[in-house]
Each structure stands twice: as C-alpha cells, then as structure tokens.
Design an enzyme around this catalytic site. Structure first.
Site, PDB file in Angstrom:
ATOM      1  N   GLY A  38       0.809  -1.219   0.000  1.00 33.99           N
ATOM      2  CA  GLY A  38       0.000   0.000   0.000  1.00 33.99           C
ATOM      3  C   GLY A  38       0.838   1.263   0.000  1.00 33.99           C
ATOM      4  O   GLY A  38       0.550   2.232  -0.712  1.00 33.99           O
ATOM      5  N   CYS A  39       1.896   1.262   0.784  1.00 32.62           N
ATOM      6  CA  CYS A  39       2.755   2.452   0.883  1.00 32.62           C
ATOM      7  C   CYS A  39       3.530   2.680  -0.407  1.00 32.62           C
ATOM      8  O   CYS A  39       3.780   3.820  -0.797  1.00 32.62           O
ATOM      9  CB  CYS A  39       3.698   2.324   2.075  1.00 32.62           C
ATOM     10  SG  CYS A  39       2.790   2.273   3.635  1.00 32.62           S
ATOM     11  N   THR A  40       3.892   1.602  -1.086  1.00 33.09           N
ATOM     12  CA  THR A  40       4.580   1.725  -2.371  1.00 33.09           C
ATOM     13  C   THR A  40       3.626   2.296  -3.414  1.00 33.09           C
ATOM     14  O   THR A  40       3.989   3.206  -4.164  1.00 33.09           O
ATOM     15  CB  THR A  40       5.143   0.361  -2.819  1.00 33.09           C
ATOM     16  OG1 THR A  40       6.087  -0.084  -1.844  1.00 33.09           O
ATOM     17  CG2 THR A  40       5.818   0.456  -4.172  1.00 33.09           C
TER      18      THR A  40
END
Length: 148
Positions: A38-40
C-alpha cells in the site's frame, strides 16, 4: 488543531526539515512503512503526480517511522522525487494523533494510520485527510489542491 506543530525531522539524507521549510502549500503525508504494497502504491502515485503538484507550487514530504537508510532504499528502488522524513520515535505522529492502535488481519498493533496534512507557509492546517486510501490518495489530493 488548526496549526501544524513545530517539528524538526531528518530527511533521507540527514538534512533537517522543519516548519521553516514550509512553502506556499506543503503536503505532509504519514504512512505506515517503506516498501510495503500500500505504501509503495501511494508513494509511486505521489511521484507520478509531482509535475501537477509542482505546477500548483506544492511541496511534498512523506513521513514514517523508518530509518534514513530504509528511506534511501525506498527512494532509490521506486525513483521517488520527494523527501521522506524520519520519525523513528513517532513523536510527531503521536502529537498529531496519527500513531494509534490498528487492526490488521485480526491482530492489533500500534502504528501510523495513513493521514495527510495540507499546510501553508505559516503552519496553518488547510486540510487534514484521515483514513487515506493508498490507491486514490494522489488524485484526492490534486482535486483538493486545485480548489485552494
């Protein structure tokens, strides 16, 4: 809270970033962890939106509890074009109430809840975006910023 708190955090290169570095409009987004799916997605979407954001005179900083080294690797791996700030002790995240108890796959743990702040040069919070969705973050942000 109408004012973004005073802060001094290191970026991935060890340079200090503080309220003095806030420009016309600054986006400070908190995310859980470098190199997670998700953060990527969120970081790469921000990277891809940078030309539009710069056209609106917007500066972007991502903040997590990861180290400078992890931030450097994340930036290099995904060719990110904005600084990542180190909040290893979660001091700023706690002050902004974005470090909380989270549930994931039935387990509870403390961590950063995806949250974005849009701040002006005087540290006034123009908008707080809670429970940000990684996949739509950049578009939601651009829509708001085009209205400001």
């Amino acid at each position: 809270m109408n004012k973004f708190p005073n802060f001094k955090l290191e970026n991935q290169n060890g340079e200090i970033v503080s309220n003095e570095d806030l420009k016309d409009v600054t986006v400070i987004y908190f995310y859980p962890k470098d190199n997670t799916p998700g953060c990527t997605t969120q970081a790469c979407d921000m990277r891809d939106a940078m030309d539009d954001l710069k056209g609106l005179n917007v500066t972007v900083y991502g903040v997590s509890g990861d180290s400078k080294k992890k931030h450097q690797n994340f930036i290099a791996k995904h060719d990110l074009n904005f600084d990542l700030l180190v909040d290893e002790d979660f001091e700023l995240a706690k002050e902004l109430d974005v470090y909380r108890l989270k549930k994931s796959f039935g387990k509870e743990s403390m961590g950063i809840v995806r949250t974005t702040f849009v701040v002006d040069e005087n540290s006034n919070i123009l908008k707080r975006m809670d429970n940000v969705k990684a996949k739509t973050h950049a578009e939601d942000l651009k829509s708001f910023l085009q209205e400001v």
